[in-house]
Design an enzyme around this catalytic site. Sequence first.
Site, PDB file in Angstrom:
ATOM      1  N   HIS A 389       7.603 -42.827 -24.281  1.00  0.00           N
ATOM      2  CA  HIS A 389       6.414 -41.978 -24.123  1.00  0.00           C
ATOM      3  C   HIS A 389       5.587 -41.957 -25.406  1.00  0.00           C
ATOM      4  O   HIS A 389       4.377 -42.225 -25.389  1.00  0.00           O
ATOM      5  CB  HIS A 389       6.888 -40.572 -23.757  1.00  0.00           C
ATOM      6  N   GLU A 390       6.235 -41.641 -26.517  1.00  0.00           N
ATOM      7  CA  GLU A 390       5.503 -41.526 -27.786  1.00  0.00           C
ATOM      8  C   GLU A 390       4.996 -42.882 -28.266  1.00  0.00           C
ATOM      9  O   GLU A 390       3.938 -42.962 -28.909  1.00  0.00           O
ATOM     10  CB  GLU A 390       6.374 -40.860 -28.852  1.00  0.00           C
ATOM     11  N   HIS A 393       1.646 -43.457 -26.742  1.00  0.00           N
ATOM     12  CA  HIS A 393       0.592 -42.853 -27.568  1.00  0.00           C
ATOM     13  C   HIS A 393       0.294 -43.724 -28.785  1.00  0.00           C
ATOM     14  O   HIS A 393      -0.862 -43.962 -29.140  1.00  0.00           O
ATOM     15  CB  HIS A 393       1.037 -41.479 -28.065  1.00  0.00           C
ATOM     16  N   HIS A 396      -1.595 -46.863 -27.961  1.00  0.00           N
ATOM     17  CA  HIS A 396      -2.977 -46.501 -27.641  1.00  0.00           C
ATOM     18  C   HIS A 396      -3.758 -46.308 -28.944  1.00  0.00           C
ATOM     19  O   HIS A 396      -4.879 -46.806 -29.106  1.00  0.00           O
ATOM     20  CB  HIS A 396      -2.982 -45.222 -26.806  1.00  0.00           C
TER      21      HIS A 396
END
Length: 598
Positions: A389-390, A393, A396
């Site tokens: 998940h991180e 980020h 991105h």
Amino acid sequence: MGSLPARKEIPDQYKWRLEDIYAADELWERDFQQVQKMASEVESYRGKLGQSAITLLGVLQAEERLQELIEKLYVYARMRRDEENSNPVYQALTDRADSLNTSVEAALSFIVPEILAIPTDVLKRFRQEEQALARYHFVLDEILRFAPHTLSAAEEQIIAQAGDVIQAPSNIFKMINNADLTFPSIRDEEGKEVEVTHGRYLQLMECGDRRVRQEAFSALYSSYRKLKNTLAATISNSVKKDVFYTRVRKYPTAMEAALFSDNIPPAVYENLIATVRGNLDTMYRYVALRKKLLGLAELHMYDLYTPMVKDVSWEIPYEEAVALVRKGLAPLGPSYGEIMASGLASGWVDVYENKAKTSGAYSWGPYGVHPYVLMNYQDNLNSVFTLAHELGHAMHTYYSYREQPYVYAHYKIFTAEVASTVNESLLMAYLLNIETDRNKKLYLLNHYLEEFRGTVFRQTMFAEFEKVIHEKVEAGIALTPALLSEIYRQLNVDYYGPGIVIDKDIDLEWARIPHFYSAYYVYKYATGFSAATSISQQILREGEAAVNRYLNFLKMGGSDYPLDLLRTAGVDMTTPQPVQDGLNLFARLLEQMETLTA
């Protein structure tokens, strides 16, 4: 588990490398002085922005440079403090960065009102005359969109100067929650005494021994109960701050004020709540399945996190987690994988929990350096997905920083949660595909259903709580501990249904949720999850074409409005359909698990 290690006891290979931002604190100090000087120089533009296109360009360039440098200062100070919140050196640096940020905002506060004061035809001529202003077209369009909610230069300066005071509720909560609050020790399933911490709490709640879960649950909330009046005051004043901004800036409601910055119509928020409430029957089915598989006469709130599949011990050390994530994200292509692998090997991630470290996980990092990830890694499946998940980020951020100028490099949270959840969805698809063990496959289904419960159902419940408490304050009603707990309890009753005992302690969960200090924030997790479900399925179904659309979306950063960015990736969030699609997938996964365990 035992006591938490001190920061210095964590091996360097498991620490992030903040030296990539500043090799020494002295260099931070040098830039601190430079920002003060630059802020003074910006003052030379005051009162002159309507004189010429060159002057307008000059102030926009000066503002961009200044914002970039203050971000670097602030991020470094905060991340150093997050390593060890009790460290007075970085408490002081963070306070100084906070104050400097407030003074910079005050110094820049004249820019927007002066731009708005330029006659429309003159501003149009400036934009045509000076080619370099093309860089700032979207910035200028945004300023004009905010015109009805922008005050005079003097009023904007007053609001900017109040920044430290306005942020007090959030800052006080962080220090209480991360530095001052301690929890009792309990005995684990082996009878060993362990201290309950933020980082260990979920691991204890996943424990197969129900006594451990119940004791951890009671231990955590006993500490919050002792501070319920203080914490009710902090959250109440945070909401009052939101309502203050709403009224000063002439928005109809706090919700519309919060959604306006993303250019999101309130219908998106309302559709989310309505769509999830319209599908609560599947959540009640999930609760019933959990109760059945755990073999319990009564299901309690502390039974919601333990795996429903018995006799599955799945310990995943960090190095194995890294390998799984890399394989799971292979559909995103070799370039994506190589960049991520390089970051993992070169100090992007702070892996393990230590004393006074900020709880939870996040990705952050200043423009011009690289992204970072804060973890509090535990050797379990949940932490593997948190890492994926991180890293979503982080990647991105990497692509956005690489492809966009500073002014457009920062994507909105509304789109950020898409990137993180695409990673989780792809990792889950990979694991479900390769797993041959029936119990582990059931365990994965359990995990995926929990992701839906936690990210769609639970975050929507949080979103509804935020909506209700803001509406109470807008109506002049005081948020007492009793009222907050009453509202929160009823939402739990509604969302989880009659098949579970709503324990008294859960009434206080509002007291420990950091996101409640960022108004109307959490709904983006649910909408992002829904959009990501669609995108990840497109990637797995279509391959390279969908990957290219997705990578282009990541590279666009904040260069357009979130809903328009998502349309380029093939998702339309202005309709309830993406949320309903996600809930339909939840129902299908639930049916699979019901069939396998019949």
